[in-house]
Write an enzyme that holds these catalytic residues in place. Structure first.
Site, PDB file in Angstrom:
ATOM      1  N   ARG A 195     -19.948   0.710  -8.076  1.00 45.80           N
ATOM      2  CA  ARG A 195     -19.125   0.064  -7.026  1.00 45.80           C
ATOM      3  C   ARG A 195     -19.029   1.220  -5.961  1.00 45.80           C
ATOM      4  O   ARG A 195     -18.847   0.788  -4.693  1.00 45.80           O
ATOM      5  CB  ARG A 195     -18.042  -0.333  -7.492  1.00 45.80           C
ATOM      6  CG  ARG A 195     -17.188  -1.041  -6.684  1.00 45.80           C
ATOM      7  CD  ARG A 195     -15.829  -1.878  -7.247  1.00 45.80           C
ATOM      8  NE  ARG A 195     -14.928  -1.068  -7.888  1.00 45.80           N
ATOM      9  CZ  ARG A 195     -13.995  -1.507  -8.455  1.00 45.80           C
ATOM     10  NH1 ARG A 195     -13.793  -2.971  -8.830  1.00 45.80           N
ATOM     11  NH2 ARG A 195     -12.908  -0.802  -9.161  1.00 45.80           N
ATOM     12  N   LYS A 223     -13.996  -1.157  -1.403  1.00 48.08           N
ATOM     13  CA  LYS A 223     -12.672  -0.643  -1.983  1.00 48.08           C
ATOM     14  C   LYS A 223     -12.479   0.505  -0.807  1.00 48.08           C
ATOM     15  O   LYS A 223     -12.798   1.747  -1.395  1.00 48.08           O
ATOM     16  CB  LYS A 223     -12.967   0.188  -3.342  1.00 48.08           C
ATOM     17  CG  LYS A 223     -11.466  -0.112  -4.249  1.00 48.08           C
ATOM     18  CD  LYS A 223     -11.939   0.009  -5.846  1.00 48.08           C
ATOM     19  CE  LYS A 223     -10.849   0.323  -6.671  1.00 48.08           C
ATOM     20  NZ  LYS A 223      -9.808  -0.627  -6.492  1.00 48.08           N
ATOM     21  N   LEU A 268     -12.387  -8.174  -4.375  1.00 46.69           N
ATOM     22  CA  LEU A 268     -12.860  -7.045  -4.850  1.00 46.69           C
ATOM     23  C   LEU A 268     -13.831  -7.578  -6.012  1.00 46.69           C
ATOM     24  O   LEU A 268     -13.223  -8.305  -6.921  1.00 46.69           O
ATOM     25  CB  LEU A 268     -11.921  -6.125  -5.339  1.00 46.69           C
ATOM     26  CG  LEU A 268     -12.390  -4.934  -5.699  1.00 46.69           C
ATOM     27  CD1 LEU A 268     -12.762  -3.878  -4.425  1.00 46.69           C
ATOM     28  CD2 LEU A 268     -11.331  -3.948  -6.621  1.00 46.69           C
ATOM     29  N   TYR A 282     -12.208   4.624  -2.273  1.00 49.48           N
ATOM     30  CA  TYR A 282     -11.639   5.153  -3.509  1.00 49.48           C
ATOM     31  C   TYR A 282     -12.249   4.419  -4.615  1.00 49.48           C
ATOM     32  O   TYR A 282     -12.760   3.365  -4.552  1.00 49.48           O
ATOM     33  CB  TYR A 282     -10.173   5.290  -3.245  1.00 49.48           C
ATOM     34  CG  TYR A 282      -9.547   3.790  -3.638  1.00 49.48           C
ATOM     35  CD1 TYR A 282      -9.408   3.070  -2.461  1.00 49.48           C
ATOM     36  CD2 TYR A 282      -8.715   3.619  -4.719  1.00 49.48           C
ATOM     37  CE1 TYR A 282      -8.897   1.539  -2.870  1.00 49.48           C
ATOM     38  CE2 TYR A 282      -8.127   2.267  -5.086  1.00 49.48           C
ATOM     39  CZ  TYR A 282      -8.376   1.322  -3.813  1.00 49.48           C
ATOM     40  OH  TYR A 282      -7.858   0.046  -4.058  1.00 49.48           O
ATOM     41  N   GLU A 310      -7.755 -14.011  -4.884  1.00 54.81           N
ATOM     42  CA  GLU A 310      -7.489 -13.112  -5.841  1.00 54.81           C
ATOM     43  C   GLU A 310      -6.169 -12.615  -5.725  1.00 54.81           C
ATOM     44  O   GLU A 310      -5.371 -13.187  -4.967  1.00 54.81           O
ATOM     45  CB  GLU A 310      -8.556 -11.765  -5.597  1.00 54.81           C
ATOM     46  CG  GLU A 310      -8.245 -11.031  -4.536  1.00 54.81           C
ATOM     47  CD  GLU A 310      -9.252  -9.772  -4.525  1.00 54.81           C
ATOM     48  OE1 GLU A 310      -9.458  -9.225  -5.600  1.00 54.81           O
ATOM     49  OE2 GLU A 310      -9.584  -8.994  -3.512  1.00 54.81           O
TER      50      GLU A 310
HETATM   51  N1  PMP Z   1      -8.568  -6.959  -6.738  1.00 57.05           N
HETATM   52  C1  PMP Z   1      -7.843  -6.057  -5.914  1.00 57.05           C
HETATM   53  C2  PMP Z   1      -7.449  -6.418  -4.635  1.00 57.05           C
HETATM   54  C3  PMP Z   1      -7.662  -4.785  -6.539  1.00 57.05           C
HETATM   55  O1  PMP Z   1      -7.001  -3.894  -5.920  1.00 57.05           O
HETATM   56  C4  PMP Z   1      -8.188  -4.601  -7.896  1.00 57.05           C
HETATM   57  C5  PMP Z   1      -7.762  -3.059  -8.235  1.00 57.05           C
HETATM   58  N2  PMP Z   1      -6.774  -2.986  -8.871  1.00 57.05           N
HETATM   59  C6  PMP Z   1      -8.651  -5.601  -8.539  1.00 57.05           C
HETATM   60  C7  PMP Z   1      -9.116  -6.742  -7.922  1.00 57.05           C
HETATM   61  C8  PMP Z   1      -9.189  -5.359  -9.840  1.00 57.05           C
HETATM   62  O2  PMP Z   1     -10.226  -4.540  -9.893  1.00 57.05           O
HETATM   63  P1  PMP Z   1     -10.856  -3.642 -11.301  1.00 57.05           P
HETATM   64  O3  PMP Z   1     -10.998  -4.660 -12.331  1.00 57.05           O
HETATM   65  O4  PMP Z   1     -12.057  -2.983 -10.903  1.00 57.05           O
HETATM   66  O5  PMP Z   1      -9.535  -2.748 -11.443  1.00 57.05           O
END
Ligand code: PMP
Length: 277
Positions: free
Chosen positions: A50, A144, A200, A31, A176
């Site tokens: 991505r 993702k 991610l 997703y 993270e």
């Molecule tokens: N890490 C995780 C585990 C996430 O689910 C997300 C997205 N919500 C992010 C980092 C941040 O990614 P992005 O800047 O692409 O939203």
């Protein structure tokens, strides 16, 4: 609100999800969440890149070209008059009776829809609190995929503790958060976990690193420990919906001065200047 499902724009009530959808019983799907500001897709190309990478790593053939995906998103935005919000898109490996091997006949299934979401201005301005927890996820956190149970459990643990986010660590090394990336500032240097298989590769993470370079803030993409986290001058998270949000207290301990720090504020101002004006 109208949705996109199986090659058509339809009303939500007309969507029938099959119990044979592998996304439903295996989480066998991927997703993206696209942010919309002012009716426009934020960092669309990076999200598509991505999505393509995740699809290729899990050996799922995307049924549409990049241009067709962007077109679906734009038609959802326009058809629903979305000004500020998100577009969720998931692609599952298709419908087949439950068996682990890839099905030979199934076609990937795309579901996409938009949701009105306002910028979380209160937390962006005032910051949040977090707790630390072991990172119990698999070793491909860079993908993702729909398998978000560890993230869901982590987020619920945060809420159960009366805080908004969980900072994950693997044996003391910070990776993270449950739904965002994490950065710290120590002695004017920005540290964040390298973009490898353990995190991610956040779109806003990449944006913030770009803004940091433009502002001549020194960046080190290096792992750091939970002790370094607690000793940091500033801590903040990044993400498509949270943007840049300060963490002011971790496991009950105050970080820095307990208010959003000056480097974080500079990055936030630059972010708003670049995307919101
Ligand atoms: N890490 C995780 C585990 C996430 O689910 C997300 C997205 N919500 C992010 C980092 C941040 O990614 P992005 O800047 O692409 O939203």
């Amino acid at each position: 609100m109208y949705y996109f499902y199986k090659n058509e724009f339809v009303h939500k009530q007309d969507i029938q999800i099959s119990p044979d959808d592998r996304g439903y019983y295996f989480g066998d799907g991927i997703y993206e969440v696209f942010r919309v500001y002012n009716g426009q897709i934020y960092e669309g190309a990076a999200h598509i890149q991505r999505l393509e990478r995740t699809a290729s790593e899990v050996r799922l053939q995307l049924p549409y070209s990049n241009e067709e995906i962007i077109d679906i998103i734009n038609r959802l935005i326009q058809g629903n008059n979305l000004v500020e919000g998100t577009v969720y898109m998931q692609i599952t490996r298709g419908e087949a009776p439950r068996a682990h091997p890839f099905p030979t006949q199934a076609e990937p299934i795309v579901l996409a829809y938009c949701t009105e979401v306002k910028r979380p201005l209160t937390t962006i301005q005032n910051g949040i609190q977090a707790i630390t927890q072991p990172d119990i996820r698999w070793l491909r956190c860079d993908l993702k995929t729909l398998n978000l149970l560890p993230n869901v459990l982590a987020k619920q643990t945060a809420l159960d503790h009366g805080v908004q986010e969980v900072i994950l660590h693997r044996e003391g090394t910070v990776t993270e958060c449950s739904a965002s990336n994490l950065m710290i500032i120590k002695d004017d240097v920005l540290y964040t976990h390298p973009a490898n298989h353990l995190i991610l590769h956040g779109i806003t993470r990449a944006v913030v690193l770009r803004l940091a370079h433009a502002l001549h803030i020194q960046v080190k993409e290096e792992p750091f420990t939970t002790n370094q986290l607690l000793q940091a001058d500033e801590v903040f998270i990044t993400g498509t919906t949270v943007e840049i949000t300060s963490i002011l207290r971790i496991d009950g301990q105050v970080i820095g001065t307990g208010t959003p720090g000056p480097t974080t504020q500079r990055l936030k101002a630059e972010f708003e200047k670049t995307f919101l004006q």
